[in-house]
Design a protein around this motif. Sequence first.
Motif, mmCIF file in Angstrom:
data_model
loop_
_atom_site.group_PDB
_atom_site.id
_atom_site.type_symbol
_atom_site.label_atom_id
_atom_site.label_comp_id
_atom_site.label_asym_id
_atom_site.label_seq_id
_atom_site.Cartn_x
_atom_site.Cartn_y
_atom_site.Cartn_z
ATOM 1 N N ALA A 15 -12.696 -40.703 16.430
ATOM 2 C CA ALA A 15 -13.123 -42.286 15.646
ATOM 3 C C ALA A 15 -14.587 -42.302 16.058
ATOM 4 C CB ALA A 15 -12.250 -43.158 16.243
ATOM 5 N N GLU A 16 -14.917 -42.039 17.281
ATOM 6 C CA GLU A 16 -16.373 -42.280 17.843
ATOM 7 C C GLU A 16 -17.166 -41.327 17.038
ATOM 8 O OE1 GLU A 16 -15.824 -43.560 22.410
ATOM 9 O OE2 GLU A 16 -15.507 -41.718 21.893
ATOM 10 N N ALA A 17 -16.964 -40.115 16.734
ATOM 11 C CA ALA A 17 -17.832 -39.006 15.930
ATOM 12 C C ALA A 17 -18.011 -39.730 14.469
ATOM 13 C CB ALA A 17 -17.085 -37.900 16.141
ATOM 14 N N LEU A 18 -16.921 -40.122 14.185
ATOM 15 C CA LEU A 18 -16.906 -40.569 12.703
ATOM 16 C C LEU A 18 -17.849 -41.813 12.394
ATOM 17 C CD1 LEU A 18 -13.519 -40.054 11.336
ATOM 18 C CD2 LEU A 18 -15.374 -38.707 10.552
ATOM 19 N N LYS A 19 -17.932 -42.850 13.492
ATOM 20 C CA LYS A 19 -18.464 -43.774 13.456
ATOM 21 C C LYS A 19 -20.025 -43.757 13.639
ATOM 22 C CE LYS A 19 -16.115 -47.524 15.053
ATOM 23 N NZ LYS A 19 -15.323 -48.391 15.904
ATOM 24 N N GLN A 20 -20.251 -42.754 14.657
ATOM 25 C CA GLN A 20 -21.724 -42.670 14.957
ATOM 26 C C GLN A 20 -22.514 -42.193 13.921
ATOM 27 O OE1 GLN A 20 -22.189 -39.500 18.145
ATOM 28 N NE2 GLN A 20 -24.305 -40.118 18.424
ATOM 29 N N GLY A 21 -23.348 -43.135 13.440
ATOM 30 C CA GLY A 21 -24.479 -42.778 12.491
ATOM 31 C C GLY A 21 -23.959 -42.667 10.864
ATOM 32 N N SER A 22 -22.465 -42.876 10.909
ATOM 33 C CA SER A 22 -21.877 -42.757 9.426
ATOM 34 C C SER A 22 -21.192 -44.092 9.019
ATOM 35 C CB SER A 22 -20.890 -41.787 9.423
ATOM 36 O OG SER A 22 -21.335 -40.497 9.895
ATOM 37 N N ASN A 23 -21.073 -45.043 9.814
ATOM 38 C CA ASN A 23 -20.435 -46.367 9.576
ATOM 39 C C ASN A 23 -18.991 -46.297 9.211
ATOM 40 O OD1 ASN A 23 -20.770 -49.221 9.862
ATOM 41 N ND2 ASN A 23 -21.515 -49.323 7.765
ATOM 42 N N TYR A 24 -18.219 -45.395 9.800
ATOM 43 C CA TYR A 24 -16.949 -45.150 9.038
ATOM 44 C C TYR A 24 -16.204 -46.264 9.572
ATOM 45 C CZ TYR A 24 -17.087 -40.880 6.669
ATOM 46 O OH TYR A 24 -17.217 -39.979 5.767
ATOM 47 N N THR A 25 -14.747 -46.905 9.360
ATOM 48 C CA THR A 25 -13.863 -47.603 9.694
ATOM 49 C C THR A 25 -12.878 -46.723 10.055
ATOM 50 O OG1 THR A 25 -14.635 -49.506 8.389
ATOM 51 C CG2 THR A 25 -12.486 -49.759 9.409
ATOM 52 N N THR A 26 -12.340 -46.837 11.387
ATOM 53 C CA THR A 26 -11.168 -45.729 11.509
ATOM 54 C C THR A 26 -9.856 -46.362 11.991
ATOM 55 O OG1 THR A 26 -11.894 -46.026 13.929
ATOM 56 C CG2 THR A 26 -13.066 -44.078 12.564
ATOM 57 N N SER A 27 -8.754 -45.588 11.714
ATOM 58 C CA SER A 27 -7.491 -46.183 12.103
ATOM 59 C C SER A 27 -6.731 -44.967 12.687
ATOM 60 C CB SER A 27 -6.810 -46.614 10.836
ATOM 61 O OG SER A 27 -7.458 -47.716 10.072
ATOM 62 N N MET A 28 -5.793 -45.399 13.371
ATOM 63 C CA MET A 28 -4.570 -44.343 13.950
ATOM 64 C C MET A 28 -3.290 -44.888 13.629
ATOM 65 S SD MET A 28 -2.635 -43.279 16.124
ATOM 66 C CE MET A 28 -2.253 -41.718 17.026
ATOM 67 N N TYR A 29 -2.453 -44.313 13.285
ATOM 68 C CA TYR A 29 -1.191 -44.603 12.901
ATOM 69 C C TYR A 29 -0.335 -43.516 13.423
ATOM 70 C CZ TYR A 29 -3.357 -48.000 9.791
ATOM 71 O OH TYR A 29 -4.196 -48.776 9.287
ATOM 72 N N GLY A 30 0.851 -43.930 14.090
ATOM 73 C CA GLY A 30 1.919 -42.930 14.698
ATOM 74 C C GLY A 30 2.090 -43.116 16.051
ATOM 75 N N LYS A 31 2.528 -41.839 16.595
ATOM 76 C CA LYS A 31 2.659 -41.881 18.061
ATOM 77 C C LYS A 31 1.661 -41.461 18.932
ATOM 78 C CE LYS A 31 5.673 -39.415 21.504
ATOM 79 N NZ LYS A 31 6.592 -38.328 21.719
ATOM 80 N N TRP A 32 1.245 -42.329 19.853
ATOM 81 C CA TRP A 32 -0.090 -42.298 20.687
ATOM 82 C C TRP A 32 0.384 -41.255 21.842
ATOM 83 C CZ3 TRP A 32 -4.770 -42.824 20.089
ATOM 84 C CH2 TRP A 32 -5.871 -43.012 21.000
ATOM 85 N N HIS A 33 -0.322 -40.208 21.630
ATOM 86 C CA HIS A 33 0.132 -39.023 23.000
ATOM 87 C C HIS A 33 -0.769 -38.823 23.818
ATOM 88 C CE1 HIS A 33 3.222 -36.771 20.245
ATOM 89 N NE2 HIS A 33 2.547 -37.356 19.284
ATOM 90 N N ILE A 34 -1.854 -39.785 24.003
ATOM 91 C CA ILE A 34 -2.912 -39.607 25.088
ATOM 92 C C ILE A 34 -3.059 -40.724 25.937
ATOM 93 C CG2 ILE A 34 -4.068 -37.790 23.913
ATOM 94 C CD1 ILE A 34 -6.120 -39.809 22.857
ATOM 95 N N GLY A 35 -1.766 -41.310 26.639
ATOM 96 C CA GLY A 35 -2.027 -42.254 27.459
ATOM 97 C C GLY A 35 -1.441 -43.581 26.963
ATOM 98 N N GLY A 36 -1.897 -44.678 27.522
ATOM 99 C CA GLY A 36 -1.342 -45.838 27.219
ATOM 100 C C GLY A 36 -0.825 -46.669 28.592
#
Length: 100
Positions: A15-36
């Motif tokens: 998400a950070e890579a896509l937003k850096q210099g590209s102005n993308y809007t990002t989404s994540m749907y599903g099972k979150w596997h990296i903490g919480g």
Amino acid sequence: HSEQNQFLSYQKSIAEALKQGSNYTTSMYGKWHIGGKIPLKENGKSNKRMKITSEDHDWTQPLIDGPQDIGFDYSFITNSGIQNQPYSFFRDGFLTTNVS
């Protein structure tokens, strides 16, 4: 980045890579596997048996180390799947279950 998630301090999420210099809007749907982590009230203690209803948990706050903390603009996730609690979803970091 939070010091608690699984990214190293020099790593970027997709998400950070896509937003850096590209102005993308990002989404994540599903099972979150990296903490919480459960947001706690002041001096609260995590209760893994009563994740939704514990008086020590502060569900007015977003999930800690969720997608919003690594650059995703929108998300609709489950933290554990059907095998573990909480049997609920999080939208943009916030629990969707009414706990009141």
